[in-house]
Design a protein around this motif. Structure first.
Motif, PDB file in Angstrom:
ATOM      1  N   CYS A  57      52.147  -9.896 -25.689  1.00 34.99           N
ATOM      2  CA  CYS A  57      51.157  -9.880 -26.665  1.00 34.99           C
ATOM      3  C   CYS A  57      50.170 -10.084 -25.836  1.00 34.99           C
ATOM      4  CB  CYS A  57      50.844 -10.746 -27.395  1.00 34.99           C
ATOM      5  SG  CYS A  57      51.998  -9.885 -28.831  1.00 34.99           S
ATOM      6  N   GLY A  58      48.892  -9.510 -25.223  1.00 36.36           N
ATOM      7  CA  GLY A  58      47.555 -10.510 -24.764  1.00 36.36           C
ATOM      8  C   GLY A  58      47.697 -10.349 -23.420  1.00 36.36           C
ATOM      9  N   THR A  59      47.588 -11.725 -23.168  1.00 31.66           N
ATOM     10  CA  THR A  59      47.265 -11.934 -21.455  1.00 31.66           C
ATOM     11  C   THR A  59      49.176 -11.981 -21.391  1.00 31.66           C
ATOM     12  OG1 THR A  59      45.705 -13.416 -21.701  1.00 31.66           O
ATOM     13  CG2 THR A  59      47.407 -14.322 -19.901  1.00 31.66           C
ATOM     14  N   ILE A 103      57.505 -12.792 -23.095  1.00 31.14           N
ATOM     15  CA  ILE A 103      56.753 -13.823 -22.216  1.00 31.14           C
ATOM     16  C   ILE A 103      55.692 -14.185 -23.267  1.00 31.14           C
ATOM     17  CG2 ILE A 103      55.435 -13.755 -20.224  1.00 31.14           C
ATOM     18  CD1 ILE A 103      56.391 -11.108 -19.267  1.00 31.14           C
ATOM     19  N   SER A 104      55.827 -16.098 -23.623  1.00 32.42           N
ATOM     20  CA  SER A 104      54.711 -16.259 -24.839  1.00 32.42           C
ATOM     21  C   SER A 104      54.278 -17.439 -23.837  1.00 32.42           C
ATOM     22  CB  SER A 104      55.631 -16.110 -25.944  1.00 32.42           C
ATOM     23  OG  SER A 104      54.788 -17.065 -26.510  1.00 32.42           O
ATOM     24  N   GLN A 105      53.127 -18.216 -23.794  1.00 31.01           N
ATOM     25  CA  GLN A 105      53.427 -19.031 -23.379  1.00 31.01           C
ATOM     26  C   GLN A 105      53.315 -20.213 -24.456  1.00 31.01           C
ATOM     27  OE1 GLN A 105      51.674 -22.323 -23.133  1.00 31.01           O
ATOM     28  NE2 GLN A 105      50.301 -21.629 -24.873  1.00 31.01           N
ATOM     29  N   SER A 106      53.389 -19.983 -26.148  1.00 24.90           N
ATOM     30  CA  SER A 106      53.084 -20.725 -27.172  1.00 24.90           C
ATOM     31  C   SER A 106      55.225 -21.098 -27.537  1.00 24.90           C
ATOM     32  CB  SER A 106      52.437 -20.369 -28.411  1.00 24.90           C
ATOM     33  OG  SER A 106      52.603 -18.943 -28.945  1.00 24.90           O
ATOM     34  N   GLY A 107      55.509 -19.588 -27.297  1.00 19.96           N
ATOM     35  CA  GLY A 107      56.390 -19.186 -28.100  1.00 19.96           C
ATOM     36  C   GLY A 107      56.467 -19.529 -29.303  1.00 19.96           C
ATOM     37  N   THR A 109      54.634 -17.035 -31.737  1.00 21.98           N
ATOM     38  CA  THR A 109      53.616 -15.572 -31.438  1.00 21.98           C
ATOM     39  C   THR A 109      54.596 -14.785 -32.300  1.00 21.98           C
ATOM     40  OG1 THR A 109      52.307 -15.714 -28.876  1.00 21.98           O
ATOM     41  CG2 THR A 109      52.851 -13.752 -30.886  1.00 21.98           C
ATOM     42  N   VAL A 155      42.206 -22.266 -25.511  1.00 27.28           N
ATOM     43  CA  VAL A 155      42.551 -20.246 -25.688  1.00 27.28           C
ATOM     44  C   VAL A 155      42.695 -19.528 -25.709  1.00 27.28           C
ATOM     45  CG1 VAL A 155      42.029 -19.299 -27.940  1.00 27.28           C
ATOM     46  CG2 VAL A 155      41.935 -21.120 -28.818  1.00 27.28           C
ATOM     47  N   ALA A 156      41.977 -19.903 -24.290  1.00 22.62           N
ATOM     48  CA  ALA A 156      42.280 -18.678 -23.263  1.00 22.62           C
ATOM     49  C   ALA A 156      43.297 -19.175 -22.103  1.00 22.62           C
ATOM     50  CB  ALA A 156      40.977 -17.908 -22.654  1.00 22.62           C
ATOM     51  N   SER A 157      44.321 -18.494 -21.639  1.00 21.52           N
ATOM     52  CA  SER A 157      45.344 -18.391 -20.953  1.00 21.52           C
ATOM     53  C   SER A 157      44.822 -18.345 -19.564  1.00 21.52           C
ATOM     54  CB  SER A 157      46.207 -17.377 -21.450  1.00 21.52           C
ATOM     55  OG  SER A 157      47.890 -17.975 -20.518  1.00 21.52           O
ATOM     56  N   GLN A 164      53.340 -17.678 -16.137  1.00 19.29           N
ATOM     57  CA  GLN A 164      54.386 -16.752 -15.756  1.00 19.29           C
ATOM     58  C   GLN A 164      54.663 -16.090 -15.400  1.00 19.29           C
ATOM     59  OE1 GLN A 164      51.445 -15.470 -19.051  1.00 19.29           O
ATOM     60  NE2 GLN A 164      52.745 -15.781 -21.384  1.00 19.29           N
ATOM     61  N   LYS A 242      39.136 -11.553 -20.521  1.00 19.33           N
ATOM     62  CA  LYS A 242      39.165 -13.337 -20.481  1.00 19.33           C
ATOM     63  C   LYS A 242      37.220 -13.084 -20.703  1.00 19.33           C
ATOM     64  CE  LYS A 242      42.105 -14.998 -20.528  1.00 19.33           C
ATOM     65  NZ  LYS A 242      42.847 -15.155 -20.011  1.00 19.33           N
ATOM     66  N   GLU A 245      37.080 -12.495 -24.395  1.00 16.75           N
ATOM     67  CA  GLU A 245      37.841 -13.781 -25.470  1.00 16.75           C
ATOM     68  C   GLU A 245      36.228 -14.346 -25.027  1.00 16.75           C
ATOM     69  OE1 GLU A 245      41.514 -14.420 -25.305  1.00 16.75           O
ATOM     70  OE2 GLU A 245      41.670 -14.521 -23.164  1.00 16.75           O
ATOM     71  N   VAL A 365      49.094 -17.577 -32.468  1.00 18.94           N
ATOM     72  CA  VAL A 365      48.484 -16.083 -33.259  1.00 18.94           C
ATOM     73  C   VAL A 365      50.660 -16.008 -33.574  1.00 18.94           C
ATOM     74  CG1 VAL A 365      48.355 -14.119 -33.644  1.00 18.94           C
ATOM     75  CG2 VAL A 365      47.624 -15.508 -31.824  1.00 18.94           C
TER      76      VAL A 365
HETATM   77  C1  F6R Z   1      44.533 -14.577 -24.156  1.00 19.87           C
HETATM   78  C2  F6R Z   1      45.116 -15.310 -24.908  1.00 19.87           C
HETATM   79  C3  F6R Z   1      46.071 -14.257 -25.956  1.00 19.87           C
HETATM   80  C4  F6R Z   1      47.910 -14.722 -25.363  1.00 19.87           C
HETATM   81  C5  F6R Z   1      48.523 -13.630 -26.772  1.00 19.87           C
HETATM   82  C6  F6R Z   1      49.986 -14.628 -26.306  1.00 19.87           C
HETATM   83  O1  F6R Z   1      43.639 -15.199 -23.215  1.00 19.87           O
HETATM   84  O2  F6R Z   1      45.471 -16.890 -24.465  1.00 19.87           O
HETATM   85  O3  F6R Z   1      46.032 -13.124 -25.305  1.00 19.87           O
HETATM   86  O4  F6R Z   1      48.198 -14.456 -24.174  1.00 19.87           O
HETATM   87  O5  F6R Z   1      47.634 -14.212 -28.168  1.00 19.87           O
HETATM   88  O6  F6R Z   1      50.559 -15.748 -26.647  1.00 19.87           O
HETATM   89  P1  F6R Z   1      51.663 -15.692 -26.310  1.00 19.87           P
HETATM   90  O7  F6R Z   1      51.576 -16.442 -25.051  1.00 19.87           O
HETATM   91  O8  F6R Z   1      51.515 -17.536 -26.552  1.00 19.87           O
HETATM   92  O9  F6R Z   1      52.585 -15.015 -26.622  1.00 19.87           O
END
Ligand code: F6R
Length: 368
Positions: A57-59, A103-107, A109, A155-157, A164, A242, A245, A365
């Motif tokens: 999702c998203g970035t 792909i997920s920064q937070s793990g 989502t 919050v913004a990645s 990633q 970017k 948001e 999220v």
């Molecule tokens: C944008 C942003 C979001 C996340 C998206 C997915 O700056 O941070 O678009 O990239 O919500 O989040 P993760 O990577 O945690 O699954």
């Protein structure tokens, strides 16, 4: 804990050289052969893969769009990229020889997690690219490549996105190594180029006066467009996200080749348009994007051109030039996104916005 910075986001942008270096650390031996020991999918299984689907999702989705260009080029395995929120609702074609890469920064989502559950029910192998140790997504996946960005508080990645990209490149090269679609020395050359990226970004970060000036000049712009082609296209999408948001202004990213199919109608006097130039001399795309810049300039747009050093061709049609370090084409997103992150961050802080906690957004999220 902001290390002398007033915002986490600024700190995290400036941490990117280290984040990239840390993500590369220990992933290859002295000969340049890749070692992704943490991938618990056997080499035989990786050789049997006939389709890759990247889900995010998203970035993180934009990192996936870049991954498609690299993975298909290096491995010749068909690779689709899909928004996690769309995936399981369309009865996707997935099976035991599909490799699903999430792909997920937070793990955490929820959309991505639900997509993983659906893929595993269909017996696909799931490999997670994730920045958060022990989070739900890697726990529910067959394998994981951790990005080593360190905690991302803004919050913004930003550094999450760069790492990633690095993980996607490592995966693409690893698959090429395992499947024999690239020779060892070609892989070693690309690894060497990746190893040079942290210093290249460090150099860019030391010279941002031009971008700060842009943030001042365009602080009142009601709308900003971003154009790119090939891997510059996802960069355009991410640059626009970017700005949306953080600065709450209308921004859109387009594939430059689509301009004439509609978006060119948006061009009017004084509209700022960022254009990511493909590297010079490698293919015809460079010249096609030059023509795009001429077309929008002729209609009154203010053109801000990101081009690699030594590329003077866009000069006559650019109101502002931003120089990018010379890197291989597929790796260009790693350096092209940096000025766009800073532009959005600086423009938003000028408007008095909280760039660490943009309105209406949450870092994880966890609802669909
Ligand atoms: C944008 C942003 C979001 C996340 C998206 C997915 O700056 O941070 O678009 O990239 O919500 O989040 P993760 O990577 O945690 O699954």
């Amino acid at each position: 804990e902001k290390g002398g910075f007033d915002w986490f986001m600024r700190k995290e942008i400036y941490e990117q050289p280290k984040a990239v270096a840390d993500t590369l650390l220990g992933r290859h031996d002295a000969s340049g052969a890749l070692r992704l020991d943490e991938i618990r999918i056997s080499q035989a299984e990786l050789r049997a893969v006939d389709k890759i689907i990247v889900i995010a999702c998203g970035t993180s989705f934009y990192a996936g769009l870049v991954a498609k260009y690299a993975i298909e080029h290096w491995t010749r395995v068909p690779c689709e990229v899909e928004l996690a929120s769309e995936f399981r609702y369309r009865d996707p074609i997935v099976g035991p020889t599909t490799l699903v890469v999430t792909i997920s920064q937070s793990g955490e989502t929820a959309d991505t997690l639900m997509a993983i559950r659906h893929a595993r029910e269909q017996k696909a192998k799931v490999l997670a690219i994730c920045n958060t140790n022990g989070s739900t997504i890697p726990r529910e996946s067959d394998a994981v490549i951790y990005t080593h960005a360190g905690p991302e508080i803004g919050v913004a990645s930003t550094k999450g996105f760069l790492t990633q990209l690095v993980a996607c490149y490592l995966l693409g090269l690893y698959l090429a190594q395992v499947r024999g679609t690239k020779f060892g020395d070609e892989i070693a050359v690309l690894i060497e180029e990746l190893d040079k990226i942290p210093a290249a970004i460090e150099g860019q970060l030391g010279d941002m006066a031009g971008v700060l000036q842009l943030a001042a000049d365009f602080a009142e712009a009601p709308s900003v467009l971003f154009l790119g082609r090939h891997v510059g296209y996802p960069v355009a999408l991410e640059g626009a996200l970017k700005l949306k948001e953080l600065a709450y202004i209308h921004a859109e990213g387009f594939a430059a080749g689509e301009l004439k199919h509609g978006p060119i109608a948006l061009i009017e006097n004084e509209l700022p348009v960022f254009v990511v130039m493909p590297p010079q001399g490698r293919d015809m795309l460079h010249d096609k994007v030059i023509s795009n810049i001429q077309e929008i300039r002729a209609r009154g747009a203010r053109t801000i051109v990101l081009a690699e050093e030594g590329d003077a061709d866009a000069g006559p049609y650019a109101d502002v030039m931003i120089t990018l370090p010379k890197v291989p084409t597929l790796l260009q997103p790693l350096v092209a996104i940096v000025p766009l992150q800073i532009f959005a961050c600086e423009l938003a802080t000028r408007k008095g916005h909280d760039v660490d906690q943009p309105r209406n957004l949450a870092k994880s999220v966890t609802v669909e």
